[in-house]
Design a protein around this motif. Structure first.
Motif, mmCIF file in Angstrom:
data_model
loop_
_atom_site.group_PDB
_atom_site.id
_atom_site.type_symbol
_atom_site.label_atom_id
_atom_site.label_comp_id
_atom_site.label_asym_id
_atom_site.label_seq_id
_atom_site.Cartn_x
_atom_site.Cartn_y
_atom_site.Cartn_z
ATOM 1 N N TYR A 83 0.835 -1.206 0.000
ATOM 2 C CA TYR A 83 0.000 0.000 0.000
ATOM 3 C C TYR A 83 0.866 1.251 0.000
ATOM 4 O O TYR A 83 0.636 2.192 -0.780
ATOM 5 C CB TYR A 83 -0.930 0.001 1.216
ATOM 6 N N SER A 143 -6.614 3.513 3.294
ATOM 7 C CA SER A 143 -5.922 2.247 3.030
ATOM 8 C C SER A 143 -6.791 1.326 2.188
ATOM 9 O O SER A 143 -7.612 0.564 2.706
ATOM 10 C CB SER A 143 -5.555 1.558 4.353
ATOM 11 N N ASP A 154 -6.062 -1.286 0.797
ATOM 12 C CA ASP A 154 -5.726 -2.708 0.937
ATOM 13 C C ASP A 154 -6.456 -3.352 2.109
ATOM 14 O O ASP A 154 -6.249 -4.529 2.393
ATOM 15 C CB ASP A 154 -4.216 -2.881 1.113
ATOM 16 N N ARG A 155 -7.301 -2.587 2.784
ATOM 17 C CA ARG A 155 -8.052 -3.108 3.931
ATOM 18 C C ARG A 155 -9.529 -2.776 3.732
ATOM 19 O O ARG A 155 -9.999 -1.704 4.105
ATOM 20 C CB ARG A 155 -7.506 -2.518 5.232
#
Length: 244
Positions: free
Chosen positions: A44, A213, A215-216
């Motif tokens: 990220y 974020s 990626d979450r």
């Protein structure tokens, strides 16, 4: 500023601090130190550097965990491990690594009038703190913590530091942040307004910590993230693309 399109993606500064670097295809419009969140140099974080490079900026991300011999915290440990690991830093160590990244930008031909800093989570804390002591053109903090209680020795809470900001500062926070209360967000906005430079704190209803974020999935908030990123780029354009 000289072209930096052939800059390697991983470099080590003369003092031994490693950097992840991403450069634009042509002459950089300026340089940005990118300070990672508590997890370290993750995919990220590298993607953030790539986005900045795509927008014309030379991005340099110091590996703050290099003294522990790692680039990122063990994924298996999740947030609790990362939160514990980040408390091992000291203020002087962080400042040394940020300064090494700024020096790297200088060697790449980026003058002080075109150097900025952006940080996420604990990196947002670092970005504001750096802006109180280093010559910077702009600073951007995504949900930087330690607003009223410090993380590290030698780094005061952000509400105490903010009135001493030396460069324009933009704060980007989620109003549903479980780690930073709305009262703290408002107190930081008021404290930053006392600085002798332009400041702005934007808070997003319905967004929590690390809303940028992507990626979450559980905490990523696309609309808030897109707006915050657009504001961050506009802020850099406004304050860090001056003639050197």
């Amino acid at each position: 500023m000289s072209p930096a399109h052939d800059t390697p993606t991983e470099v080590t500064t003369p003092g031994g601090a490693p950097l992840t670097v991403r450069a634009p295809a042509g002459t950089p419009r300026g340089g940005v130190v990118v300070v990672h969140d508590a997890r370290g140099i993750t995919p990220y974080l590298r993607s953030v550097c790539e986005r900045l490079a795509a927008a014309g900026w030379l991005a340099a991300a110091p590996h703050l965990y290099h003294r522990q011999g790692i680039a990122e915290t063990p994924a298996v440990g999740g947030w609790p491990t990362a939160a514990t690991d980040m408390l091992a830093f000291t203020g002087p160590e962080i400042a040394a690594d940020v300064d090494a990244a700024l020096a790297y930008l200088g060697t790449a031909g980026v003058g002080e009038a075109n150097r900025a800093i952006i940080g996420f989570c604990m990196g947002g804390t670092v970005a504001l703190a750096a802006s109180t002591r280093a010559p910077l053109a702009a600073a951007v903090s995504f949900y930087g913590g330690a607003v009223s209680t410090p993380y590290w020795d030698g780094v005061a809470p952000l509400v105490e530091l903010a009135p001493a900001l030396r460069s324009p500062w933009l704060g980007l926070y989620g109003e549903e942040d479980a780690l930073i209360t709305l009262a703290e967000i408002n107190a930081l906005r008021d404290a930053a307004a006392k600085a002798p430079v332009p400041t702005e704190l934007v808070s997003y209803p319905g967004a929590g910590h690390a809303f940028h974020s992507d990626d979450r999935a559980a905490i990523y908030r696309p609309e808030a993230a897109a707006d915050a990123w657009s504001r961050a780029l506009a802020f850099l354009d406004e304050h860090a693309t001056k003639a050197a």
